[in-house]
Design an enzyme around this catalytic site. Structure first.
Site, short mmCIF file in Angstrom:
data_model
loop_
_atom_site.label_atom_id
_atom_site.label_comp_id
_atom_site.label_asym_id
_atom_site.label_seq_id
_atom_site.Cartn_x
_atom_site.Cartn_y
_atom_site.Cartn_z
N VAL A 15 -6.91 9.34 -1.74
CA VAL A 15 -6.40 8.23 -2.55
C VAL A 15 -6.41 6.93 -1.75
O VAL A 15 -6.89 5.89 -2.22
CB VAL A 15 -4.98 8.54 -3.06
CG1 VAL A 15 -4.38 7.32 -3.76
CG2 VAL A 15 -5.01 9.73 -4.02
N LEU A 16 -5.88 6.96 -0.52
CA LEU A 16 -5.83 5.75 0.30
C LEU A 16 -7.23 5.24 0.62
O LEU A 16 -7.51 4.05 0.50
CB LEU A 16 -5.07 6.01 1.59
CG LEU A 16 -5.01 4.85 2.58
CD1 LEU A 16 -4.32 3.63 1.96
CD2 LEU A 16 -4.32 5.26 3.88
N THR A 17 -8.12 6.15 1.01
CA THR A 17 -9.48 5.73 1.35
C THR A 17 -10.16 5.06 0.16
O THR A 17 -10.83 4.04 0.31
CB THR A 17 -10.31 6.94 1.82
OG1 THR A 17 -9.70 7.49 2.99
CG2 THR A 17 -11.74 6.53 2.14
N PHE B 125 4.38 -10.94 3.57
CA PHE B 125 3.69 -10.66 2.29
C PHE B 125 3.54 -9.14 2.15
O PHE B 125 3.73 -8.40 3.07
CB PHE B 125 2.34 -11.36 2.22
CG PHE B 125 1.35 -11.00 3.30
CD1 PHE B 125 0.44 -9.97 3.12
CD2 PHE B 125 1.32 -11.70 4.51
CE1 PHE B 125 -0.50 -9.65 4.12
CE2 PHE B 125 0.40 -11.39 5.50
CZ PHE B 125 -0.50 -10.36 5.31
N TYR C 162 -4.20 1.98 9.88
CA TYR C 162 -5.20 0.99 9.51
C TYR C 162 -6.34 0.80 10.51
O TYR C 162 -7.34 0.16 10.19
CB TYR C 162 -4.51 -0.34 9.21
CG TYR C 162 -3.58 -0.22 8.02
CD1 TYR C 162 -4.10 -0.20 6.73
CD2 TYR C 162 -2.21 -0.07 8.19
CE1 TYR C 162 -3.26 -0.04 5.64
CE2 TYR C 162 -1.37 0.09 7.11
CZ TYR C 162 -1.89 0.11 5.83
OH TYR C 162 -1.06 0.27 4.74
N VAL D 75 0.86 -1.19 0.00
CA VAL D 75 0.00 0.00 0.00
C VAL D 75 0.89 1.24 0.00
O VAL D 75 1.76 1.40 0.86
CB VAL D 75 -0.91 0.02 1.24
CG1 VAL D 75 -1.77 1.28 1.25
CG2 VAL D 75 -1.78 -1.22 1.29
N SER D 76 0.70 2.10 -0.97
CA SER D 76 1.48 3.34 -1.01
C SER D 76 0.68 4.44 -1.67
O SER D 76 -0.16 4.18 -2.53
CB SER D 76 2.80 3.14 -1.76
OG SER D 76 2.60 3.10 -3.16
N VAL D 77 0.94 5.67 -1.23
CA VAL D 77 0.37 6.87 -1.84
C VAL D 77 1.53 7.84 -2.07
O VAL D 77 2.33 8.08 -1.16
CB VAL D 77 -0.70 7.52 -0.95
CG1 VAL D 77 -1.21 8.82 -1.58
CG2 VAL D 77 -1.86 6.56 -0.71
#
Length: 410
Positions: free
Chosen positions: A93-95, A410, A123, A82-84
């Site tokens: 963007v993340l949401t 992972f 999170y 996960v990256s922004v």
């Protein structure tokens, strides 16, 4: 800002992967490492947020089966990478990616979503609770002695090439998966090969990866994978054994492997990496104070479908409780659920009955694998008891004999 969220396309790979590298510090990885990730990524479950020609957000979901209390292997979506982009922070963007990811997990029929957090504070607002912890240690093998059981003397140890022995080791790992909550069945041969990935650029002065097999009467009963970092000063050698994996079918095999690691020539300590909080080595050592143990958070979990998730596991004691669950991000979970179960199985259905406990889906995710007590969460004000006695009964029922643990990155 106008952005588009889309499934990752093969032609997007270079830009998508570059966005991840930049977000995680910008240090390029070796081609071997990039190729490994490309083989692991499920393109149909990976997302890219695009702003014009630029990829500004990334996420991927892996298809896993997670062991839960009782031994069932429950489908789970494993969120990763996960990256922004720093240029697009605080712009939704993340949401947007988290919304799409959880919707996709639900559509795939996976009642659980899991992740290993690089930044845990992110999170909680999406319903993920800390479900497992791990112990890391630096064992001073120059001063600490191991008291091993007699069965360790009947174990034969021998060297093996990590790649050539991989199939045998994976068969042993598969036997262990149902026995401890949190363990993940390898989804493919590529995930198995990931356990022996050893890019020279990542060794930081350590040796190549070694593998030692533990056998009894020709049967494989354990294995350890490790490297050695040599170090010398005027007092002599004091190298470090870096333990990657140690799996064993019984106490004798496990103790024999720990004894071997502690006795490697020219070394004076073992860096264990993450191990279960109830790992047997903690009770083999003569002096735990000289083991420099550190407790660290590990797997974060959230139920995507509360009813299916709670019905998928068994319970350490009979339980009949009504849970008033709040889930702001996945509102289909919000409401009252009656959970009735024991060591043989469980049902969990919506109900109109009065609630016994009130909590959010985050607390439910934290307690789900049995490593975090509902009573501990209540002590922090995060679970409310609405019927006297309900908390103690539910907390005991949600427990696990073995501490949950995830020996799978992972």
């Amino acid at each position: 800002m106008t952005t588009e969220l889309r499934t990752l396309r093969p032609e997007d790979w270079e830009s998508w992967y570059g966005t991840i590298i930049r977000a995680f510090g910008g240090v390029p990885e070796e081609p071997e490492e990039e190729a490994r990730w490309r083989r692991l990524i499920e393109f149909e479950r990976a997302l890219a947020t695009v702003d014009g020609p630029d990829i500004v957000g990334t996420t991927a979901t892996f298809s896993f089966r997670l062991t839960v209390p009782g031994g069932a292997a429950v489908p789970a979506g494993g969120l990763s990478v996960v990256s922004v982009a720093a240029t697009h922070r605080r712009q939704g963007v993340l949401t947007g990616m988290m919304r799409r990811q959880l919707d996709d997990v639900r559509a795939a029929g996976e009642p659980l979503a899991v992740l290993l957090a690089s930044e845990p504070p992110i999170y909680g607002r999406f319903g993920y609770g800390m479900a497992t912890q791990q112990v890391k240690a630096t064992i001073d093998t120059a001063r600490v002695r191991l008291a091993v059981p007699p069965e360790a003397d009947g174990v034969r140890l021998r060297w093996a090439d990590p790649a050539e022995s991989l199939q045998r080791c994976e068969a042993l790992y598969a036997r262990l998966v149902p026995g401890r909550p949190g363990m993940i069945a390898r989804a493919s041969d590529e995930w198995a090969r990931d356990r022996i990935a050893d890019p020279p650029g990542d060794r930081k002065g350590a040796s190549p990866l070694f593998c030692v097999l533990a056998e009894r009467d020709g049967e494989l009963v354990g294995y350890a994978r490790y490297s050695v970092t040599p170090q010398w000063d005027e007092a002599g050698p004091h190298g470090t054994v870096g333990l990657r994996d140690l799996d064993a079918l019984d106490p004798g095999a496990g103790a024999a492997l720990w004894r071997f690691l502690a006795g490697i020539d020219l070394t004076s300590q073992i860096e264990t990496g993450g191990r279960p909080v109830d790992d047997p080595w903690l009770h083999l050592v003569s002096d735990p104070r000289r083991c420099a143990t550190r407790l660290k958070d590990q797997l974060y979990l959230r139920p995507v479908e509360v009813g299916a998730a709670l019905a998928a596991r068994t319970y350490a004691a009979p339980v009949d409780v009504v849970l008033d669950v709040t889930d702001a991000f996945c509102p289909w979970n919000t409401g009252r659920w009656r959970l009735a179960g024991d060591g043989a199985g469980a049902v969990c259905e919506r109900t109109g009955a009065p609630a016994d406990l009130a909590l959010t889906v985050r607390e439910l995710g934290g307690a789900y694998l049995g490593g975090v007590r509902l009573s501990a969460l209540a002590g922090a004000g995060r679970v409310r008891e609405l019927r006297p006695g309900a908390l103690a009964a539910a907390s005991a029922a949600f427990g696990s004999d073995l501490a949950p643990w995830v020996p799978h990155s992972f």
